[in-house]
Design an enzyme around this catalytic site. Structure first.
Site, PDB file in Angstrom:
ATOM      1  N   GLN A   1      28.187  39.946  39.215  1.00  0.00           N
ATOM      2  CA  GLN A   1      28.613  39.069  38.123  1.00  0.00           C
ATOM      3  C   GLN A   1      27.961  37.698  38.262  1.00  0.00           C
ATOM      4  O   GLN A   1      28.154  36.836  37.414  1.00  0.00           O
ATOM      5  CB  GLN A   1      30.142  38.886  38.161  1.00  0.00           C
ATOM      6  CG  GLN A   1      30.925  40.143  37.822  1.00  0.00           C
ATOM      7  CD  GLN A   1      32.418  39.993  38.072  1.00  0.00           C
ATOM      8  OE1 GLN A   1      32.989  40.772  38.819  1.00  0.00           O
ATOM      9  NE2 GLN A   1      33.067  39.014  37.460  1.00  0.00           N
TER      10      GLN A   1
ATOM     11  N   GLU B   1      31.991  39.183  41.744  1.00  0.00           N
ATOM     12  CA  GLU B   1      31.706  37.761  41.519  1.00  0.00           C
ATOM     13  C   GLU B   1      31.054  37.154  42.758  1.00  0.00           C
ATOM     14  O   GLU B   1      30.105  36.389  42.658  1.00  0.00           O
ATOM     15  CB  GLU B   1      32.990  36.997  41.151  1.00  0.00           C
ATOM     16  CG  GLU B   1      32.731  35.529  40.848  1.00  0.00           C
ATOM     17  CD  GLU B   1      33.949  34.762  40.370  1.00  0.00           C
ATOM     18  OE1 GLU B   1      34.903  35.378  39.866  1.00  0.00           O
ATOM     19  OE2 GLU B   1      33.943  33.522  40.493  1.00  0.00           O
TER      20      GLU B   1
ATOM     21  N   ARG C   1      44.218  28.535  41.263  1.00  0.00           N
ATOM     22  CA  ARG C   1      44.644  29.102  39.979  1.00  0.00           C
ATOM     23  C   ARG C   1      46.050  29.703  40.088  1.00  0.00           C
ATOM     24  O   ARG C   1      46.823  29.656  39.135  1.00  0.00           O
ATOM     25  CB  ARG C   1      43.642  30.134  39.455  1.00  0.00           C
ATOM     26  CG  ARG C   1      43.957  30.611  38.046  1.00  0.00           C
ATOM     27  CD  ARG C   1      42.853  31.463  37.435  1.00  0.00           C
ATOM     28  NE  ARG C   1      41.766  30.698  36.856  1.00  0.00           N
ATOM     29  CZ  ARG C   1      41.739  30.205  35.624  1.00  0.00           C
ATOM     30  NH1 ARG C   1      42.761  30.414  34.812  1.00  0.00           N
ATOM     31  NH2 ARG C   1      40.710  29.518  35.197  1.00  0.00           N
TER      32      ARG C   1
ATOM     33  N   ARG D   1      40.489  40.025  38.123  1.00  0.00           N
ATOM     34  CA  ARG D   1      41.055  39.770  36.798  1.00  0.00           C
ATOM     35  C   ARG D   1      42.381  38.994  36.842  1.00  0.00           C
ATOM     36  O   ARG D   1      43.419  39.554  37.187  1.00  0.00           O
ATOM     37  CB  ARG D   1      41.258  41.114  36.085  1.00  0.00           C
ATOM     38  CG  ARG D   1      41.134  41.015  34.570  1.00  0.00           C
ATOM     39  CD  ARG D   1      41.078  42.408  34.000  1.00  0.00           C
ATOM     40  NE  ARG D   1      40.688  42.379  32.589  1.00  0.00           N
ATOM     41  CZ  ARG D   1      40.421  43.476  31.881  1.00  0.00           C
ATOM     42  NH1 ARG D   1      40.508  44.665  32.441  1.00  0.00           N
ATOM     43  NH2 ARG D   1      40.062  43.387  30.627  1.00  0.00           N
TER      44      ARG D   1
ATOM     45  N   GLU E   1      40.809  38.167  30.766  1.00  0.00           N
ATOM     46  CA  GLU E   1      41.870  38.253  31.779  1.00  0.00           C
ATOM     47  C   GLU E   1      43.291  38.106  31.245  1.00  0.00           C
ATOM     48  O   GLU E   1      44.199  38.803  31.726  1.00  0.00           O
ATOM     49  CB  GLU E   1      41.646  37.170  32.848  1.00  0.00           C
ATOM     50  CG  GLU E   1      40.402  37.339  33.668  1.00  0.00           C
ATOM     51  CD  GLU E   1      40.073  36.065  34.435  1.00  0.00           C
ATOM     52  OE1 GLU E   1      39.623  35.090  33.806  1.00  0.00           O
ATOM     53  OE2 GLU E   1      40.301  36.041  35.653  1.00  0.00           O
TER      54      GLU E   1
HETATM   55  N1  MTE Z   1      36.277  44.461  30.944  1.00  0.00           N
HETATM   56  C1  MTE Z   1      35.542  45.499  31.378  1.00  0.00           C
HETATM   57  N2  MTE Z   1      35.381  46.557  30.579  1.00  0.00           N
HETATM   58  N3  MTE Z   1      34.968  45.489  32.619  1.00  0.00           N
HETATM   59  C2  MTE Z   1      35.134  44.418  33.472  1.00  0.00           C
HETATM   60  O1  MTE Z   1      34.608  44.433  34.585  1.00  0.00           O
HETATM   61  N4  MTE Z   1      36.156  42.196  33.821  1.00  0.00           N
HETATM   62  C3  MTE Z   1      37.242  41.289  33.449  1.00  0.00           C
HETATM   63  C4  MTE Z   1      37.253  41.074  31.932  1.00  0.00           C
HETATM   64  N5  MTE Z   1      37.179  42.329  31.239  1.00  0.00           N
HETATM   65  C5  MTE Z   1      35.928  43.318  33.035  1.00  0.00           C
HETATM   66  C6  MTE Z   1      36.475  43.369  31.722  1.00  0.00           C
HETATM   67  C7  MTE Z   1      37.179  39.992  34.101  1.00  0.00           C
HETATM   68  S1  MTE Z   1      37.798  39.831  35.648  1.00  0.00           S
HETATM   69  C8  MTE Z   1      36.667  38.891  33.466  1.00  0.00           C
HETATM   70  S2  MTE Z   1      36.674  37.372  34.204  1.00  0.00           S
HETATM   71  C9  MTE Z   1      36.081  38.984  32.130  1.00  0.00           C
HETATM   72  O2  MTE Z   1      36.120  40.304  31.607  1.00  0.00           O
HETATM   73  C10 MTE Z   1      34.631  38.501  32.215  1.00  0.00           C
HETATM   74  O3  MTE Z   1      33.970  38.614  31.018  1.00  0.00           O
HETATM   75  P1  MTE Z   1      34.110  37.542  29.816  1.00  0.00           P
HETATM   76  O4  MTE Z   1      34.187  36.198  30.443  1.00  0.00           O
HETATM   77  O5  MTE Z   1      32.885  37.757  29.038  1.00  0.00           O
HETATM   78  O6  MTE Z   1      35.367  37.909  29.106  1.00  0.00           O
HETATM   79  N1  HPA Z   2      37.973  32.100  37.741  1.00  0.00           N
HETATM   80  C1  HPA Z   2      37.041  32.920  38.267  1.00  0.00           C
HETATM   81  N2  HPA Z   2      36.159  32.526  39.145  1.00  0.00           N
HETATM   82  C2  HPA Z   2      36.202  31.250  39.537  1.00  0.00           C
HETATM   83  C3  HPA Z   2      37.140  30.360  39.039  1.00  0.00           C
HETATM   84  C4  HPA Z   2      38.069  30.816  38.077  1.00  0.00           C
HETATM   85  O1  HPA Z   2      38.933  30.058  37.601  1.00  0.00           O
HETATM   86  N3  HPA Z   2      36.942  29.174  39.619  1.00  0.00           N
HETATM   87  C5  HPA Z   2      35.914  29.355  40.459  1.00  0.00           C
HETATM   88  N4  HPA Z   2      35.458  30.600  40.420  1.00  0.00           N
HETATM   89 MO1  MOS Z   3      37.131  37.565  36.561  1.00  0.00          MO
HETATM   90  S1  MOS Z   3      38.473  37.742  38.109  1.00  0.00           S
HETATM   91  O1  MOS Z   3      37.206  35.809  36.647  1.00  0.00           O
HETATM   92  O2  MOS Z   3      35.686  37.972  37.338  1.00  0.00           O
END
Ligand code: MTE
Ligand code: HPA
Ligand code: MOS
Length: 765
Positions: free
Chosen positions: A200, A235, A313, A345, A715
């Protein structure tokens, strides 16, 4: 305008390819000639001092080409994400069962695997710390204690007419992405590396690989087309895998692939933090809070990884939707001898929110009041109340959303039905729970809230977008294409989003904190608008009209009776030597945070959701069913309602799995026993609520100027699943004396439910 792309339910750009198998993941890439495969040598002690590491037998095994351990790292042996001090391979101390000590590169995965077994490892075992309480007793933390406070909580508690305290333990969760960690590193002919990594955070891979190998960052390129799920697990932790592949690639001059199988992935990589939550509250007769003192103790595992951010957080969500007039929240990040826990998440927010919800639930039961009424009584008053981190809550949609849900889900009537069902049904008991979610959107480290994009228009009118975000199934690329199509008013099919690469957009943040679209979508929009502005100038000149009269619509550029096709205008721009590519750069406005005092405005805005969940529990076996779930969620003005709905459903089910069925079990020596789907139960489609009603809040434009007024969605809905746990507690409470509270922790497996039922029964007799 029928070319409007934003707000439409386009299918995920790879939906068909995901289903027919054509979507290419890293392990599907054609394997380069001379490819080497890696297997890891890992620790079988939870804690030990390494005295001997002898890999000579591995080296002479069939097919083996190279081995690597700490001594082979030419640069700095450190892959710490937030803090320094996390070696790729340990120098001396082994910190958990599964800790990678060395790597074997061979001509086939099987050869590497059998050679790894020949490693001679000797060590002096040290006493491991295997649980949070022991770490608390030893005051052994991966980062300094954090305190978030406002007002005089000791006085508020001492003066309060009523007081109650409680404790709850919450387990961790494996990410169980379908694609396990993988990296493929190739040497380039100019002495650099090209790395495909399931990450990520490609920039972090690039920067840390450069540091490991003592190369300039410009010599390392990281490329990511898509992940088979990340969920936070990729991440920071992908650096280990990519770092080892890169090290062996550098050492041998050959392409190297490292792909963890499921067992290794689960044994080696970190998970969601388990937490021990303790709260002490002072309140009025009607349940209104006066003071809240909480301890949030998180199990960090052996190293810091992202724990400081997760803990921060957790603290900033231990209020959830409720105003604490005086508050002290203490966060202790406990060092334990297990995998290093990481982003998952929600990033700590779910655990923080559970503290708030368990506390309010217990207070309501103690006072023999309706838990929903007590929750509402403690809601923030927008514009007046400030959070424990001193951000004023401005927009706050929960009271109205809850009212709408009470209506649509007929909550009052169903509460009565559930109660009367329970008086008549001796064995099956129902539970009903309602909860709000308020989730702060932005990375809680202000500097991370930035993004870049590179948009290119070709002379045939086709458009290629590159941005810093990662597609992991959440639909980011689809939304990026929609944003671009909206700016140019051309069909989405004319937009292509290419692999994310560190040599196109540099110094990016991870795709995390649900901010992928907020950040990269905005950067893309700014880049596309820059090009549109230049194209408009050329059109204005061609039409001989003022530039303000030029409109982009329906794939054309118009003014009065003049019009020109988008492709034709692109060609014209090229002939006139007008640039058709642009960078976009975006940084989130208004945010700031002081780490020392833990105050500021860490969040640009809040996303909101409400959920009502009804369950039925078999009190003889502890088994249960999710009968009905109603969700109302605030996604602002949705960019893509189908994708947003998918995110809500998926997040809810993932949260349900965490809190009710996914149980991580370690033995007394600290060995993870649940490292495959045979012993670790994740939810499937059959675990969906039988009646699942998901609604997006209507007319919900984000009052803050986000990309087309949308809100983050990745999330926040996971936390709505806490309502399942609360509903199970409600069912258990129906067996107890009124005023007694359920003792159910998480995951609420049938065994734990049965135990809680027994305890409840004892209070009733
Ligand atoms: N949805 C799918 N299908 N697969 C994933 O790995 N990750 C989640 C969420 N939805 C995820 C998901 C997490 S932890 C985050 S932070 C966000 O998607 C990241 O993507 P976005 O910031 O574009 O929403
Ligand atoms: N979310 C996910 N990853 C991060 C954050 C957060 O708030 N802050 C630093 N890394
Ligand atoms: Mo989502 S836990 O911030 O990759």
């Amino acid at each position: 305008m029928d070319t409007a792309a934003v707000g439409q339910s386009f299918a995920h750009e790879s939906a068909a390819r995901h289903v027919d198998g054509q979507a290419v993941f890293i392990d599907d890439l054609p394997e380069p000639r001379d490819l080497l495969h890696v297997h890891l040598v890992t620790s079988s002690w939870a804690h030990a001092r390494l005295t001997t590491l002898d890999l000579t037998a591995c080296l002479s095994a069939p097919g083996v080409v190279a081995v690597a351990s700490a001594g082979d790292i030419p640069g700095v042996n450190d892959i710490g994400a937030a803090l320094k001090g996390e070696p790729l391979f340990p120098f001396e101390t082994l910190c958990y069962i599964g800790h990678p000590i060395a790597a074997i590169a061979a001509t086939s995965p099987a050869a590497a695997r059998s050679a790894a077994r020949l490693a001679i490892i000797e060590g002096e075992p040290l006493t491991p710390v295997l649980d949070i309480q022991t770490a608390l007793d030893r005051e052994d933390y991966v980062c300094p204690p954090m305190i978030m406070r406002r007002g005089d909580v000791d006085k508020a508690l001492a003066d309060a007419p009523l007081r109650l305290s409680g404790e709850v333990e919450i387990g961790g969760q494996d990410h169980f992405y379908l694609e396990t960690h993988v990296a493929l590193a190739r040497p380039t002919d100019d002495g650099g590396l090209h790395i495909f990594s399931s990450t990520q955070h490609p920039t972090e891979i690039q920067h840390l690989v450069a540091r490991l190998l003592a190369l300039p960052q410009s010599a390392v390129t990281v490329e990511v087309r898509r992940l088979g799920g990340g969920f936070g697990g990729k991440e920071s932790q992908a650096t280990l895998i990519a770092g080892i592949a890169a090290l062996l690639c550098r050492k041998t001059g050959r392409p190297v692939k490292l792909r963890l199988d499921r067992d290794d992935d689960m044994m080696i990589t970190g998970k969601r933090h388990n937490f021990l939550l303790r709260w002490d509250a002072g309140f009025e007769q009607d349940g209104r809070l006066l003071g809240v003192d909480m301890l949030l103790a998180g199990g960090a595992g052996w190293s810091a990884d992202l724990t400081p951010g997760v803990m921060s957080r957790a603290l900033s969500h231990a209020d959830n939707a409720y105003y604490y007039p005086a508050v002290r929240l203490k966060g202790l990040s406990c060092k334990t001898n297990s995998q290093s826990n990481t982003a998952f998440r929600g990033f700590g927010a779910p655990q923080g929110m559970i503290a708030a919800e368990a506390m309010l639930d217990d207070i309501a039961r103690h006072l023999k009041l309706d838990p929903l009424a007590v929750r509402k009584r403690n809601f923030y008053a927008p514009g007046r109340d400030i959070t424990p981190y001193h951000q004023t809550v401005e927009q706050f949609r929960l009271p109205a959303m809850l009212e709408q849900l009470e209506d649509s889900a007929e909550l009052a009537a169903r509460r009565t039905d559930v109660d009367s069902f329970n008086t008549q049904s001796p064995i099956i008991k129902k539970g009903l729970a309602v909860m709000p979610v308020k989730f702060g959107v932005s990375f809680n480290v202000p500097s991370m809230n930035q993004a870049g994009a590179l948009v290119m228009v070709y002379t045939d009118g086709s458009v290629l977008v590159n941005h810093g975000g990662i597609e992991m199934g959440q639909g980011l690329y689809t939304k990026i294409a929609q944003v671009t199509a909206e700016v140019f008013q051309i069909p989405v099919t004319q937009i292509r989003v290419s692999s994310t690469r560190t040599d196109k957009v540099p110094n990016t943040s991870p795709t995390a904190a649900s901010s992928g679209t907020d950040l990269n979508g905005m950067a893309t929009k700014l880049a596309a608008e820059a090009i549109r502005g230049r194209m408009a100038e050329v059109a204005a000149e061609r039409f001989a009209v003022p530039i303000d009269d030029v409109r982009f619509e329906n794939g054309e550029i118009r003014s009065g009776n003049h019009h020109i096709g988008f492709a034709e205008l692109a060609e014209l721009c090229h002939l006139q030597r007008v640039s058709l590519s642009a960078n976009g750069f975006y940084r989130t406005p208004k945010i700031h945070f002081d780490k020392k005092t833990m105050t500021g405005r860490p969040f640009f805005y809040y996303a909101h959701g409400v959920a009502a969940t009804e369950v039925a529990v078999d009190t003889l076996t502890g088994e249960w069913k999710c009968l009905r779930v109603d969700i109302l969620h605030d996604v602002g003005k949705s960019l893509n309602p189908a994708i947003d709905r998918g995110q809500i459903e998926g997040a809810f089910l993932q949260g349900l799995g965490w809190l009710t069925m996914e149980e991580l079990v370690w033995d007394k020596d600290g060995r993870l026993l649940t490292h495959a789907p045979s012993t670790y139960k994740i939810p499937t489609a059959r675990d969906l609520p039988r009646d699942f009603r998901v609604e997006l809040l209507a007319n919900a434009d984000n009052p803050e100027a986000t990309v087309y007024r949308s809100k983050a969605i990745g999330e926040p809905p996971l936390m709505l699943a806490i309502s399942v746990w609360l509903a199970l507690r409600d069912a258990v409470a129906s067996l107890a004396a009124t005023g007694a509270r359920p003792t159910l922790g998480a995951p609420a497996t049938p065994e734990r439910i049965l135990a809680a039922i027994e305890t409840a029964g004892r209070t009733a007799t």
